[in-house]
Motif scaffolding. Structure first.
Motif: not given
Length: 153
Positions: A4-15, A28-31, A34-41
């Motif tokens: 299972l792989c979720d891809y997401f974006r974040a400001a930096d490694d700490a975030a 991190v990609a949960v149906a 909306s608090r996170l820009d993430a996709i389930d691939l």
């Protein structure tokens, strides 16, 4: 067993690491979340399968280390894991513009061994997946953010 792989974006490694702590290790990609820009691939891990899309988009031969990653968080030997994806990969994906190029990439990507068993996928089948990952990469690039991948067996 699939990955299972979720891809997401974040400001930096700490975030990104903080997100792992907040979600108790993901996903991190949960149906409906909306608090996170993430996709389930599901099944599209960064090194081989996504790496082959990156190679096709960049018009270079695929090689195992084409997509550079760094392990940032681990749930142990059994996972889950979270890794950063280098910005050159983000930028290559962000440059994929929807349209004819997406259709061409879908047809090519659908013929790779890891996706085409027992035979090639229909030429347009992967267009939505390509548009999803390219869109995420564009939003990350435009915001000055980075891409990350959460994986679990």
């Amino acid at each position: 067993m699939g990955v299972l792989c979720d891809y997401f974006r974040a400001a930096d490694d700490a975030a990104a690491i903080s997100l792992m702590e907040q979600t108790d290790g993901g996903p991190v990609a949960v149906a409906g979340e909306s608090r996170l820009d993430a996709i389930d691939l599901k099944g599209i891990e960064p090194h081989v399968i996504l790496g082959q899309l990156v190679a096709l988009a960049a018009d270079v031969p695929w090689q195992p280390r084409l997509v550079g990653t760094e392990l940032l968080w681990s749930g142990g030997d059994e996972g889950p894991w979270m890794m950063s994806i280098e910005d050159t990969t983000r930028d290559t994906l962000a440059a994929i513009v929807p349209g004819a190029r997406t259709s061409e990439l879908s047809a090519q990507w659908g013929r790779i061994e890891e996706l085409a068993s027992p035979g090639p996928l229909p030429p347009e089948q992967l267009v939505p997946v390509i548009e999803e990952i390219a869109g995420l990469a564009r939003r990350a690039r435009d915001a000055g953010e980075h891409l990350y991948c959460w994986c679990c067996l």
